[in-house]
Design a protein around this motif. Structure first.
Motif, PDB file in Angstrom:
ATOM      1  N   SER A 116       0.814  -1.222   0.000  1.00 11.77           N
ATOM      2  CA  SER A 116       0.000   0.000   0.000  1.00 11.77           C
ATOM      3  C   SER A 116       0.842   1.263   0.000  1.00 11.77           C
ATOM      4  O   SER A 116       0.331   2.358  -0.250  1.00 11.77           O
ATOM      5  CB  SER A 116      -0.919   0.010   1.227  1.00 11.77           C
ATOM      6  OG  SER A 116      -0.149   0.033   2.421  1.00 11.77           O
ATOM      7  N   ARG A 117       2.154   1.140   0.289  1.00 16.41           N
ATOM      8  CA  ARG A 117       3.033   2.312   0.369  1.00 16.41           C
ATOM      9  C   ARG A 117       3.821   2.568  -0.910  1.00 16.41           C
ATOM     10  O   ARG A 117       4.489   3.590  -1.028  1.00 16.41           O
ATOM     11  CB  ARG A 117       4.024   2.126   1.523  1.00 16.41           C
ATOM     12  CG  ARG A 117       3.385   1.936   2.885  1.00 16.41           C
ATOM     13  CD  ARG A 117       2.765   3.207   3.374  1.00 16.41           C
ATOM     14  NE  ARG A 117       2.235   3.061   4.731  1.00 16.41           N
ATOM     15  CZ  ARG A 117       1.651   4.039   5.406  1.00 16.41           C
ATOM     16  NH1 ARG A 117       1.535   5.230   4.849  1.00 16.41           N
ATOM     17  NH2 ARG A 117       1.198   3.830   6.630  1.00 16.41           N
ATOM     18  N   ILE A 118       3.772   1.647  -1.855  1.00 14.40           N
ATOM     19  CA  ILE A 118       4.522   1.832  -3.094  1.00 14.40           C
ATOM     20  C   ILE A 118       3.801   2.855  -3.974  1.00 14.40           C
ATOM     21  O   ILE A 118       2.649   2.649  -4.365  1.00 14.40           O
ATOM     22  CB  ILE A 118       4.691   0.496  -3.846  1.00 14.40           C
ATOM     23  CG1 ILE A 118       5.548  -0.470  -3.022  1.00 14.40           C
ATOM     24  CG2 ILE A 118       5.324   0.724  -5.222  1.00 14.40           C
ATOM     25  CD1 ILE A 118       5.710  -1.848  -3.638  1.00 14.40           C
ATOM     26  N   SER A 119       4.475   3.958  -4.268  1.00 11.85           N
ATOM     27  CA  SER A 119       3.861   5.015  -5.083  1.00 11.85           C
ATOM     28  C   SER A 119       4.267   4.945  -6.548  1.00 11.85           C
ATOM     29  O   SER A 119       3.618   5.532  -7.414  1.00 11.85           O
ATOM     30  CB  SER A 119       4.210   6.395  -4.513  1.00 11.85           C
ATOM     31  OG  SER A 119       5.614   6.589  -4.483  1.00 11.85           O
ATOM     32  N   GLY A 120       5.349   4.245  -6.855  1.00 12.13           N
ATOM     33  CA  GLY A 120       5.780   4.131  -8.245  1.00 12.13           C
ATOM     34  C   GLY A 120       7.192   3.611  -8.357  1.00 12.13           C
ATOM     35  O   GLY A 120       7.771   3.123  -7.379  1.00 12.13           O
ATOM     36  N   LEU A 121       7.757   3.726  -9.554  1.00  9.70           N
ATOM     37  CA  LEU A 121       9.114   3.267  -9.819  1.00  9.70           C
ATOM     38  C   LEU A 121       9.938   4.411 -10.394  1.00  9.70           C
ATOM     39  O   LEU A 121       9.408   5.320 -11.035  1.00  9.70           O
ATOM     40  CB  LEU A 121       9.112   2.094 -10.798  1.00  9.70           C
ATOM     41  CG  LEU A 121       8.366   0.824 -10.371  1.00  9.70           C
ATOM     42  CD1 LEU A 121       8.366  -0.186 -11.500  1.00  9.70           C
ATOM     43  CD2 LEU A 121       8.983   0.230  -9.122  1.00  9.70           C
ATOM     44  N   SER A 122      11.230   4.360 -10.144  1.00 10.98           N
ATOM     45  CA  SER A 122      12.148   5.347 -10.719  1.00 10.98           C
ATOM     46  C   SER A 122      13.411   4.615 -11.150  1.00 10.98           C
ATOM     47  O   SER A 122      13.547   3.412 -10.907  1.00 10.98           O
ATOM     48  CB  SER A 122      12.482   6.437  -9.697  1.00 10.98           C
ATOM     49  OG  SER A 122      13.220   5.884  -8.614  1.00 10.98           O
ATOM     50  N   PRO A 128      20.827   6.868 -11.694  1.00 12.35           N
ATOM     51  CA  PRO A 128      21.673   7.350 -12.801  1.00 12.35           C
ATOM     52  C   PRO A 128      22.338   6.221 -13.586  1.00 12.35           C
ATOM     53  O   PRO A 128      22.686   6.401 -14.759  1.00 12.35           O
ATOM     54  CB  PRO A 128      22.713   8.214 -12.082  1.00 12.35           C
ATOM     55  CG  PRO A 128      22.012   8.689 -10.849  1.00 12.35           C
ATOM     56  CD  PRO A 128      21.144   7.550 -10.426  1.00 12.35           C
ATOM     57  N   ILE A 129      22.514   5.062 -12.957  1.00 12.37           N
ATOM     58  CA  ILE A 129      23.154   3.948 -13.671  1.00 12.37           C
ATOM     59  C   ILE A 129      22.121   2.935 -14.177  1.00 12.37           C
ATOM     60  O   ILE A 129      22.462   1.813 -14.549  1.00 12.37           O
ATOM     61  CB  ILE A 129      24.216   3.256 -12.791  1.00 12.37           C
ATOM     62  CG1 ILE A 129      23.590   2.708 -11.495  1.00 12.37           C
ATOM     63  CG2 ILE A 129      25.350   4.207 -12.478  1.00 12.37           C
ATOM     64  CD1 ILE A 129      24.556   1.864 -10.677  1.00 12.37           C
ATOM     65  N   GLY A 130      20.840   3.336 -14.147  1.00 17.71           N
ATOM     66  CA  GLY A 130      19.800   2.504 -14.733  1.00 17.71           C
ATOM     67  C   GLY A 130      19.167   1.466 -13.838  1.00 17.71           C
ATOM     68  O   GLY A 130      18.377   0.637 -14.297  1.00 17.71           O
ATOM     69  N   ARG A 131      19.469   1.476 -12.541  1.00 14.10           N
ATOM     70  CA  ARG A 131      18.860   0.519 -11.618  1.00 14.10           C
ATOM     71  C   ARG A 131      17.432   0.953 -11.274  1.00 14.10           C
ATOM     72  O   ARG A 131      17.190   2.143 -11.018  1.00 14.10           O
ATOM     73  CB  ARG A 131      19.678   0.424 -10.334  1.00 14.10           C
ATOM     74  CG  ARG A 131      21.088  -0.110 -10.549  1.00 14.10           C
ATOM     75  CD  ARG A 131      21.068  -1.602 -10.837  1.00 14.10           C
ATOM     76  NE  ARG A 131      22.387  -2.120 -11.122  1.00 14.10           N
ATOM     77  CZ  ARG A 131      23.288  -2.478 -10.204  1.00 14.10           C
ATOM     78  NH1 ARG A 131      23.007  -2.329  -8.924  1.00 14.10           N
ATOM     79  NH2 ARG A 131      24.456  -2.958 -10.562  1.00 14.10           N
ATOM     80  N   VAL A 132      16.503   0.003 -11.255  1.00 15.03           N
ATOM     81  CA  VAL A 132      15.106   0.296 -10.913  1.00 15.03           C
ATOM     82  C   VAL A 132      14.975   0.453  -9.407  1.00 15.03           C
ATOM     83  O   VAL A 132      15.530  -0.332  -8.633  1.00 15.03           O
ATOM     84  CB  VAL A 132      14.179  -0.828 -11.413  1.00 15.03           C
ATOM     85  CG1 VAL A 132      12.732  -0.572 -10.965  1.00 15.03           C
ATOM     86  CG2 VAL A 132      14.251  -0.948 -12.912  1.00 15.03           C
ATOM     87  N   LYS A 133      14.217   1.494  -9.002  1.00 19.56           N
ATOM     88  CA  LYS A 133      13.981   1.736  -7.588  1.00 19.56           C
ATOM     89  C   LYS A 133      12.488   1.900  -7.323  1.00 19.56           C
ATOM     90  O   LYS A 133      11.740   2.359  -8.187  1.00 19.56           O
ATOM     91  CB  LYS A 133      14.718   2.993  -7.129  1.00 19.56           C
ATOM     92  CG  LYS A 133      16.229   2.861  -7.100  1.00 19.56           C
ATOM     93  CD  LYS A 133      16.859   4.083  -6.443  1.00 19.56           C
ATOM     94  CE  LYS A 133      18.356   3.893  -6.245  1.00 19.56           C
ATOM     95  NZ  LYS A 133      18.949   5.042  -5.513  1.00 19.56           N
ATOM     96  N   VAL A 134      12.089   1.514  -6.118  1.00 16.28           N
ATOM     97  CA  VAL A 134      10.715   1.718  -5.658  1.00 16.28           C
ATOM     98  C   VAL A 134      10.644   3.058  -4.932  1.00 16.28           C
ATOM     99  O   VAL A 134      11.486   3.350  -4.081  1.00 16.28           O
ATOM    100  CB  VAL A 134      10.280   0.577  -4.708  1.00 16.28           C
ATOM    101  CG1 VAL A 134       9.065   0.987  -3.881  1.00 16.28           C
ATOM    102  CG2 VAL A 134       9.955  -0.679  -5.489  1.00 16.28           C
ATOM    103  N   THR A 135       9.665   3.872  -5.297  1.00 12.52           N
ATOM    104  CA  THR A 135       9.410   5.104  -4.548  1.00 12.52           C
ATOM    105  C   THR A 135       8.282   4.837  -3.564  1.00 12.52           C
ATOM    106  O   THR A 135       7.345   4.086  -3.862  1.00 12.52           O
ATOM    107  CB  THR A 135       9.039   6.268  -5.480  1.00 12.52           C
ATOM    108  OG1 THR A 135       7.887   5.908  -6.255  1.00 12.52           O
ATOM    109  CG2 THR A 135      10.176   6.593  -6.424  1.00 12.52           C
TER     110      THR A 135
END
Length: 245
Positions: A204-210, A213-220
């Motif tokens: 319920s806290r995941i707002s999106g993905l980003s 700079p080196i192309g790694r996917v992160k959870v916002t």
């Protein structure tokens, strides 16, 4: 044998007192009226056994049993309840006994005598083998400066592991617990999703993905600035989760 009596009804606690009043082998060392208070009393009084009601406010008896399993020297547990439908779930926690209300003295003394014969290792093993009881887990139990802290699951943003410790990031800050990430994932799989071998995030806290700079996917994460890296192994699953919500 020192006994902690836990029940949200004062009359129920007084009944147990009356049943043990003339039994010198058993001493009621403390009382509690809900599960959260029960855990505090266990820390303070170190009872040998808990007579533990199941249906209580704040935290029920089944969840209390789960938290007791993580303690180094847990007391034995005898569940008490007026509701027979809890019997199967209570026994899934491997409690020492199960008493239906109104409790009769003969049954109580028999259960206490059985519990007396258990050693520390046996008590730990019984409490550790929980299964269906953990489905209703509502709190994380942590120790901070010697005090017990109960964190509502709904307030947790994520869990992140570092060696044998796990950091709990929640609304009020963060704490370190000694539970394993694997155990937390098993208990909370409906509400948390693994994004990395070292991280679980509240769905319920995941707002999106980003992307870094080196192309790694992160959870916002909603309401906080933290961004957690998603491992390559979990990227497809996390992208699908975000897309299908």
């Amino acid at each position: 044998m020192n006994i902690l009596v836990v029940d949200d009804e004062e009359l129920a606690r007084k009944r147990i007192q009356s049943l043990l009043k003339e039994k010198s082998d058993y001493n009621i060392c403390a009382e509690a009226e809900n599960g959260a208070e029960a855990l505090m009393m266990v820390e303070r009084h170190q009872p040998d056994l808990i007579l533990l009601d199941i249906t209580m406010p704040v935290m029920d008896g089944l969840e209390v049993a789960k938290h007791l399993a993580s303690m180094p020297n847990p007391p034995a547990v005898i569940f008490t309840t007026a509701y027979g439908e809890y019997a199967l779930e209570a026994f899934s926690t491997k409690a020492t006994g199960y008493l239906m209300k109104p409790i009769r003295q003969e049954q109580l003394l028999k259960s206490l005598e059985q519990a007396r014969s258990l050693n520390r290792a046996q008590r730990s093993e019984m409490l550790d083998k929980t299964d269906s009881a953990i489905a209703n887990r509502k709190h994380i139990c942590a120790r901070r400066r010697g005090n017990l802290e109960l964190i509502p699951i709904e307030d947790v943003y994520y869990f992140q592991a570092d060696q044998k410790y796990v950091t709990v990031r929640h609304k009020e800050g963060e704490v370190i617990i000694e539970e394993s990430l694997k155990s937390l994932e098993s208990d909370l799989s409906e509400r948390f999703i693994r994004i990395h071998r070292n991280a679980l995030v509240a769905k319920s806290r995941i707002s999106g993905l980003s992307k870094s700079p080196i192309g790694r996917v992160k959870v916002t994460i909603d309401k906080i600035e933290d961004e957690l890296e998603v491992s390559r192994r979990h990227v497809a699953e996390i992208r699908r989760f975000v897309r299908e919500r």
